[in-house]
Design an enzyme around this catalytic site. Structure first.
Site, PDB file in Angstrom:
ATOM      1  N   TYR A 135       0.795  -1.227   0.000  1.00  0.00           N
ATOM      2  CA  TYR A 135       0.000   0.000   0.000  1.00  0.00           C
ATOM      3  C   TYR A 135       0.833   1.285   0.000  1.00  0.00           C
ATOM      4  O   TYR A 135       0.797   2.048  -0.960  1.00  0.00           O
ATOM      5  CB  TYR A 135      -0.978  -0.014   1.189  1.00  0.00           C
ATOM      6  N   PRO A 148     -11.180  -0.691  -3.129  1.00  0.00           N
ATOM      7  CA  PRO A 148     -12.350  -1.444  -3.584  1.00  0.00           C
ATOM      8  C   PRO A 148     -13.648  -0.677  -3.356  1.00  0.00           C
ATOM      9  O   PRO A 148     -13.689   0.281  -2.575  1.00  0.00           O
ATOM     10  CB  PRO A 148     -12.346  -2.689  -2.693  1.00  0.00           C
ATOM     11  N   LYS A 451     -22.119 -27.302  -2.124  1.00  0.00           N
ATOM     12  CA  LYS A 451     -22.201 -27.931  -0.797  1.00  0.00           C
ATOM     13  C   LYS A 451     -22.938 -29.261  -0.885  1.00  0.00           C
ATOM     14  O   LYS A 451     -22.528 -30.246  -0.275  1.00  0.00           O
ATOM     15  CB  LYS A 451     -22.961 -27.014   0.176  1.00  0.00           C
ATOM     16  N   SER A 452     -24.033 -29.291  -1.680  1.00  0.00           N
ATOM     17  CA  SER A 452     -24.807 -30.530  -1.788  1.00  0.00           C
ATOM     18  C   SER A 452     -23.980 -31.627  -2.449  1.00  0.00           C
ATOM     19  O   SER A 452     -24.272 -32.805  -2.322  1.00  0.00           O
ATOM     20  CB  SER A 452     -26.090 -30.277  -2.587  1.00  0.00           C
ATOM     21  N   PRO A 457     -17.662 -24.431  -1.940  1.00  0.00           N
ATOM     22  CA  PRO A 457     -18.204 -23.471  -2.921  1.00  0.00           C
ATOM     23  C   PRO A 457     -17.134 -22.521  -3.454  1.00  0.00           C
ATOM     24  O   PRO A 457     -17.100 -22.231  -4.654  1.00  0.00           O
ATOM     25  CB  PRO A 457     -19.263 -22.704  -2.133  1.00  0.00           C
ATOM     26  N   SER A 482      -7.364 -13.885  -2.460  1.00  0.00           N
ATOM     27  CA  SER A 482      -6.991 -13.468  -1.101  1.00  0.00           C
ATOM     28  C   SER A 482      -7.366 -14.543  -0.095  1.00  0.00           C
ATOM     29  O   SER A 482      -8.479 -15.053  -0.115  1.00  0.00           O
ATOM     30  CB  SER A 482      -7.746 -12.216  -0.692  1.00  0.00           C
ATOM     31  N   SER A 484      -7.311 -15.104   4.112  1.00  0.00           N
ATOM     32  CA  SER A 484      -7.177 -14.332   5.343  1.00  0.00           C
ATOM     33  C   SER A 484      -6.114 -14.943   6.257  1.00  0.00           C
ATOM     34  O   SER A 484      -6.080 -16.152   6.481  1.00  0.00           O
ATOM     35  CB  SER A 484      -8.514 -14.319   6.057  1.00  0.00           C
ATOM     36  N   THR A 493      -3.251 -10.792   4.738  1.00  0.00           N
ATOM     37  CA  THR A 493      -3.618 -11.809   3.740  1.00  0.00           C
ATOM     38  C   THR A 493      -2.392 -12.557   3.206  1.00  0.00           C
ATOM     39  O   THR A 493      -1.270 -12.076   3.322  1.00  0.00           O
ATOM     40  CB  THR A 493      -4.277 -11.169   2.495  1.00  0.00           C
ATOM     41  N   SER A 582     -11.082 -12.283  -5.366  1.00  0.00           N
ATOM     42  CA  SER A 582     -11.320 -12.275  -3.931  1.00  0.00           C
ATOM     43  C   SER A 582     -12.777 -12.576  -3.639  1.00  0.00           C
ATOM     44  O   SER A 582     -13.664 -12.154  -4.376  1.00  0.00           O
ATOM     45  CB  SER A 582     -10.962 -10.892  -3.400  1.00  0.00           C
ATOM     46  N   GLN A 583     -12.998 -13.331  -2.582  1.00  0.00           N
ATOM     47  CA  GLN A 583     -14.366 -13.564  -2.129  1.00  0.00           C
ATOM     48  C   GLN A 583     -14.539 -12.884  -0.787  1.00  0.00           C
ATOM     49  O   GLN A 583     -13.720 -13.062   0.111  1.00  0.00           O
ATOM     50  CB  GLN A 583     -14.630 -15.058  -1.965  1.00  0.00           C
TER      51      GLN A 583
HETATM   52  N1  COA Z   1     -18.785 -30.056   1.547  1.00  0.00           N
HETATM   53  C1  COA Z   1     -19.832 -29.355   2.034  1.00  0.00           C
HETATM   54  N2  COA Z   1     -19.729 -28.082   2.457  1.00  0.00           N
HETATM   55  C2  COA Z   1     -18.524 -27.491   2.363  1.00  0.00           C
HETATM   56  C3  COA Z   1     -17.390 -28.155   1.863  1.00  0.00           C
HETATM   57  C4  COA Z   1     -17.561 -29.506   1.445  1.00  0.00           C
HETATM   58  N3  COA Z   1     -16.545 -30.214   0.969  1.00  0.00           N
HETATM   59  N4  COA Z   1     -16.348 -27.332   1.901  1.00  0.00           N
HETATM   60  C5  COA Z   1     -16.791 -26.175   2.414  1.00  0.00           C
HETATM   61  N5  COA Z   1     -18.112 -26.277   2.705  1.00  0.00           N
HETATM   62  C6  COA Z   1     -18.967 -25.269   3.325  1.00  0.00           C
HETATM   63  C7  COA Z   1     -18.259 -24.614   4.492  1.00  0.00           C
HETATM   64  O1  COA Z   1     -18.444 -25.350   5.672  1.00  0.00           O
HETATM   65  C8  COA Z   1     -18.917 -23.256   4.546  1.00  0.00           C
HETATM   66  O2  COA Z   1     -20.165 -23.389   5.183  1.00  0.00           O
HETATM   67  P1  COA Z   1     -21.001 -22.131   5.756  1.00  0.00           P
HETATM   68  O3  COA Z   1     -21.593 -21.431   4.574  1.00  0.00           O
HETATM   69  O4  COA Z   1     -22.026 -22.774   6.594  1.00  0.00           O
HETATM   70  O5  COA Z   1     -20.029 -21.305   6.517  1.00  0.00           O
HETATM   71  C9  COA Z   1     -19.188 -22.939   3.102  1.00  0.00           C
HETATM   72  O6  COA Z   1     -19.203 -24.203   2.436  1.00  0.00           O
HETATM   73  C10 COA Z   1     -18.157 -22.035   2.467  1.00  0.00           C
HETATM   74  O7  COA Z   1     -16.889 -22.637   2.474  1.00  0.00           O
HETATM   75  P2  COA Z   1     -15.831 -22.406   1.298  1.00  0.00           P
HETATM   76  O8  COA Z   1     -16.553 -22.029   0.078  1.00  0.00           O
HETATM   77  O9  COA Z   1     -14.924 -23.575   1.245  1.00  0.00           O
HETATM   78  O10 COA Z   1     -15.050 -21.121   1.697  1.00  0.00           O
HETATM   79  P3  COA Z   1     -14.670 -20.440   3.053  1.00  0.00           P
HETATM   80  O11 COA Z   1     -15.873 -19.803   3.646  1.00  0.00           O
HETATM   81  O12 COA Z   1     -13.876 -21.371   3.880  1.00  0.00           O
HETATM   82  O13 COA Z   1     -13.773 -19.273   2.485  1.00  0.00           O
HETATM   83  C11 COA Z   1     -11.795 -18.160   1.803  1.00  0.00           C
HETATM   84  C12 COA Z   1     -12.578 -19.466   1.795  1.00  0.00           C
HETATM   85  C13 COA Z   1     -10.508 -18.339   1.088  1.00  0.00           C
HETATM   86  C14 COA Z   1     -12.609 -17.085   1.092  1.00  0.00           C
HETATM   87  C15 COA Z   1     -11.585 -17.785   3.288  1.00  0.00           C
HETATM   88  O14 COA Z   1     -10.772 -18.731   3.905  1.00  0.00           O
HETATM   89  C16 COA Z   1     -10.905 -16.466   3.464  1.00  0.00           C
HETATM   90  O15 COA Z   1      -9.698 -16.410   3.623  1.00  0.00           O
HETATM   91  N6  COA Z   1     -11.689 -15.381   3.486  1.00  0.00           N
HETATM   92  C17 COA Z   1     -11.187 -14.029   3.610  1.00  0.00           C
HETATM   93  C18 COA Z   1     -10.760 -13.507   2.285  1.00  0.00           C
HETATM   94  C19 COA Z   1     -10.492 -12.062   2.360  1.00  0.00           C
HETATM   95  O16 COA Z   1      -9.987 -11.553   3.332  1.00  0.00           O
HETATM   96  N7  COA Z   1     -10.889 -11.360   1.290  1.00  0.00           N
HETATM   97  C20 COA Z   1     -10.809  -9.946   1.228  1.00  0.00           C
HETATM   98  C21 COA Z   1      -9.454  -9.436   1.097  1.00  0.00           C
HETATM   99  S1  COA Z   1      -9.536  -7.705   1.188  1.00  0.00           S
HETATM  100  C1  HC5 Z   2     -15.100  -5.098  -0.487  1.00  0.00           C
HETATM  101  C2  HC5 Z   2     -14.270  -6.198  -1.001  1.00  0.00           C
HETATM  102  C3  HC5 Z   2     -12.859  -5.846  -1.031  1.00  0.00           C
HETATM  103  C4  HC5 Z   2     -11.939  -6.940  -1.440  1.00  0.00           C
HETATM  104  C5  HC5 Z   2     -10.583  -6.399  -1.528  1.00  0.00           C
HETATM  105  C6  HC5 Z   2      -9.521  -7.410  -1.739  1.00  0.00           C
HETATM  106  O1  HC5 Z   2      -9.749  -8.548  -1.945  1.00  0.00           O
HETATM  107  O2  HC5 Z   2      -8.282  -6.936  -1.693  1.00  0.00           O
HETATM  108  C7  HC5 Z   2      -7.167  -7.819  -1.839  1.00  0.00           C
HETATM  109  C8  HC5 Z   2      -6.353  -7.713  -0.576  1.00  0.00           C
HETATM  110  C9  HC5 Z   2      -5.323  -8.732  -0.396  1.00  0.00           C
HETATM  111  O3  HC5 Z   2      -4.358  -8.475   0.325  1.00  0.00           O
HETATM  112  O4  HC5 Z   2      -5.433  -9.816  -0.943  1.00  0.00           O
HETATM  113  C10 HC5 Z   2      -6.343  -7.342  -3.007  1.00  0.00           C
HETATM  114  N1  HC5 Z   2      -6.926  -7.550  -4.334  1.00  0.00           N
HETATM  115  C11 HC5 Z   2      -8.060  -6.673  -4.578  1.00  0.00           C
HETATM  116  C12 HC5 Z   2      -5.869  -7.217  -5.290  1.00  0.00           C
HETATM  117  C13 HC5 Z   2      -7.327  -8.945  -4.562  1.00  0.00           C
END
Ligand code: COA
Ligand code: HC5
Length: 654
Positions: A135, A148, A451-452, A457, A482, A484, A493, A582-583
């Site tokens: 940054y 974003p 999931k099913s 997902p 990304s 976490s 991240t 990113s999710q």
């Molecule tokens: N069978 C059935 N269900 C499953 C499954 C499987 N094999 N694998 C996962 N699932 C379920 C999970 O239990 C979860 O259930 P919930 O909806 O009840 O919570 C759901 O499916 C979602 O899981 P999944 O899709 O695997 O993703 P996650 O929620 O673990 O997320 C990341 C994955 C990478 C997005 C997450 O770990 C992360 O790091 N998030 C932050 C990202 C971030 O900071 N982004 C912004 C940056 S600025």
């Molecule tokens: C409101 C949603 C914002 C998502 C922002 C995001 O994912 O930023 C990432 C941060 C990181 O360190 O992975 C960077 N990216 C936008 C370049 C994926």
């Protein structure tokens, strides 16, 4: 009160026996002690975090430190990650460089020791480096390149009265959240079983980025002696300081805020003002020079400080050109990211401000945020809170003590500043024309379908994205997702590399008519599993990207020459993320978006709901090879094809 309570807790902790680490024990104790803590918060006046260690600090201290992964593991995984994105020849060459780097007693080991030393001495070996590298040292404009945006579902109003009414509720909603933060009663979040670092929540209010000649800085006014009690409101390019607390410390009611907003609105009807906020959209070096020039004037300096110190900003936007329903969401996404250009609302912003809520007259609403202090999840959870709050809160007209007129922030515009603003307008307009953005709501299914099928997902969506990209470009590219690191203290991240050997095997096979569906489904399942495994590795601090960055930065800090592996073409290819994704999960049905990180790439952000998925795909018009709508179309097909592939193969089994 707090203090003795926590000394008691720490004392208990020391005495507790068992195999848990001190951090884990603290978390355990805190969980057990939660009701007591909540009660104790009610008994004492909220105090500054710096003075008395509260619930938050104790929680933080209980979190584990980010590990430094083993060198050998990272090097092996690096070579594996390169396989799907470079040629065999390049790979062979890189393998030699990697071997040389990792040999016993070699450069790699020396740098690794340096990193391990740093990890012992700091709360988080990575977080400061990351803040600087990702940054504050990054010189591109924050607009499109870093900040974003989030789009809320369209609201039910179509005039400026509705706009102000909603803005008043939104402001009250943020203040309600602020009380929770200030009182440290924000529930700790969990990823699975693990408690997460909550630090980012304390960084998003009352903070701002400040441009610097070579490096920016970011300031936070939460923990100062007299924390701010005002927000900034921008209307028709004019900035106002709006005090949002009464003299007894209570937040203004929605009704009070509304009447203050009305005053602001009525005193900023002229539209011929200089859009000084436009300066914040510039390249950081350019802005740093203009900034020093701007704040030479005392009035300007005071106005800038008031914006920087404010709790957050609310942008009351002028109406934008109407578009068809199909294009509406994409248009609002662009409005959030850049404001629409100098003719529209780009000057109605202070892009350095961490949080800017944007409300249009036509029911459009969302935010843009400066990314350096926090990731998306805390921002989105604040937004979820606001949405719930605004649904519940009704405006009740009550007798009011008259409030003083919000202060208009004045700017003296010299010819030089005017020229800087003109340059900023030109550059911003180029960026606006360059952004190609497509919002797609995929509604055949959402998280529930994978999931099913017992599949993750998120991994499923990432594999679909690999398929879409491969079908267009006939190859895989370096892909960033990304992950976490908030399981660790001050964690930000790391990168999930979504292009894998397994994803490539699937995308190569899927359109091969000689292959059976059962085999394709098997390859799909493998790819999804591989992605989920990478995710698990990343969130546990064992991914490769931040470790490699750390080794590189360590070599710079040690003043040794940059090791060959970082000068290698494969490394450049690996870091050229044509797909940056990113999710961010949200309770609200919102759309999140950001720009591509390379000139010939895509930014893909998605919010997977139970029965549909919101995607925002961005690209640059100046790149002939990319097209956001085309990728969206291919992604939709990929998700449909994967769905029917699974269902068909299940039918044929029956
Ligand atoms: N069978 C059935 N269900 C499953 C499954 C499987 N094999 N694998 C996962 N699932 C379920 C999970 O239990 C979860 O259930 P919930 O909806 O009840 O919570 C759901 O499916 C979602 O899981 P999944 O899709 O695997 O993703 P996650 O929620 O673990 O997320 C990341 C994955 C990478 C997005 C997450 O770990 C992360 O790091 N998030 C932050 C990202 C971030 O900071 N982004 C912004 C940056 S600025
Ligand atoms: C409101 C949603 C914002 C998502 C922002 C995001 O994912 O930023 C990432 C941060 C990181 O360190 O992975 C960077 N990216 C936008 C370049 C994926």
């Amino acid at each position: 009160m707090y203090y003795s309570f926590y000394s008691h807790l720490l004392d208990l902790l020391r005495r507790i026996s068992g195999s848990a680490s001190p951090g884990e024990k603290m978390v355990l104790l805190l969980r057990m002690a939660k009701p007591v803590i909540l009660r104790s918060v009610g008994l004492v006046k909220p105090v500054s975090l710096t003075k008395i260690p509260g619930r938050y600090l104790a929680h933080q201290e209980g979190l584990p430190h980010l590990p430094v992964p083993p060198l050998k593991q990272t090097l092996e995984r690096y070579l594996l990650a390169l396989k799907p994105i470079i040629s065999q020849e390049e790979w062979n060459h890189t393998q030699e460089l990697v071997q040389e780097f990792g040999k016993p007693g070699g450069v790699g080991e020396r740098l690794q020791k340096g990193l391990e030393r740093r990890a012992r001495k700091t709360e988080n070996w990575l977080s400061d480096w990351w803040l600087q590298t990702a940054y504050l040292d990054y010189r591109m404009p924050v607009v499109l390149h870093s900040s974003p945006g989030v789009v809320l579902p369209k609201l039910q109003f179509d005039d400026c009265q509705g706009q102000l009414r909603y803005a008043a509720k939104l402001i009250a909603g943020v203040l309600d959240f602020k009380t929770i933060i200030d009182n440290e009663t924000l529930p700790v979040e969990y990823l699975g079983e693990k408690p997460l670092c909550m630090n980012q929540y304390y960084q998003i209010l009352s903070s701002c980025r400040i441009p610097g000649a070579k490096r920016d800085s970011v300031v936070n006014y939460t923990r100062v002696k007299n924390p701010p009690t005002h927000i900034t409101v921008v209307h028709n390019l004019q900035f106002f300081q709006l005090d949002v607390y009464n003299s007894d410390g209570s937040p203004l009611t929605v009704d009070q805020i509304y009447s203050q907003l009305e005053k602001i609105w009525n005193s900023s009807l002229q539209t011929n003002k200089e859009p000084v906020g436009m300066l914040t959209s510039q390249h950081r070096n350019t802005w740093a020079v203009a900034y020093n020039n701007l704040i030479k004037d005392k009035t300007n300096k005071e106005s800038v400080r008031t914006i920087q110190k404010s709790i957050f900003t609310v942008c009351l936007d002028a109406p934008m050109p109407r578009v068809s329903d199909e294009l509406y969401k994409s248009r609002v996404a662009a409005q959030m990211l850049h404001g629409g250009g100098s003719r529209w609302n780009s000057g109605n912003r202070w892009f350095d401000k961490t949080l800017q809520f944007i409300i249009g007259e036509d029911g459009s609403c969302g935010l843009v945020y400066e990314h350096s202090p926090a990731e998306g999840p805390p921002i989105v959870s604040l937004l979820d809170h606001i949405v719930e709050y605004t649904k519940k809160c009704e405006m009740v007209r009550s007798p009011m003590i008259p409030l003083s007129m919000p202060k208009k922030l004045r700017f003296n515009i010299t010819p030089e500043i005017k020229q800087d603003i003109e340059k900023a307008k030109q550059n911003l307009n180029i960026m606006v024309h360059d952004l190609d953005i497509k919002v797609m709501v995929f509604d055949l299914y959402g998280k529930n379908f994978p999931k099913s099928q017992m599949m993750s997902p998120d991994a499923f969506i990432q594999v679909a994205l690999q398929l879409a990209y491969f079908r267009i470009y006939k190859c895989s590219c370096a892909t960033y997702e990304s992950a976490s690191l908030r399981m660790f203290r001050l964690g930000r991240t790391d990168t999930i590399r979504s292009a894998s050997v397994s994803s490539l095997a699937f995308v190569q096979a899927v359109d091969d008519t000689t292959k059976a569906n059962t085999e394709k489904v098997e390859l799909l399942r493998n790819a999804v599993k591989a992605h989920r495994a990478y995710t698990d590795m990343a969130i546990r601090g064992q991914a490769i990207d931040r470790h490699l960055l750390g080794l590189k930065l360590q070599s710079i800090e040690d003043l040794v020459s940059i090791p060959e592996i970082f000068m290698d073409t494969s490394y450049a290819v690996a870091m050229h993320f044509n797909l940056s994704t990113s999710q961010v999960p949200a309770k609200t049905d919102c759309v999140m978006c950001f720009g591509p990180v390379v000139p010939d790439g895509y930014g893909v952000c998605y919010n997977a709901m139970d029965d549909h998925i919101n995607f925002a795909i961005s690209a640059y018009n100046s790149c002939a090879d990319t097209n956001a709508a085309r990728l969206a179309h291919y992604l939709e097909n990929a998700l449909q094809d994967m769905h029917s592939l699974i269902l068909q193969s299940q039918k044929s089994k029956l």
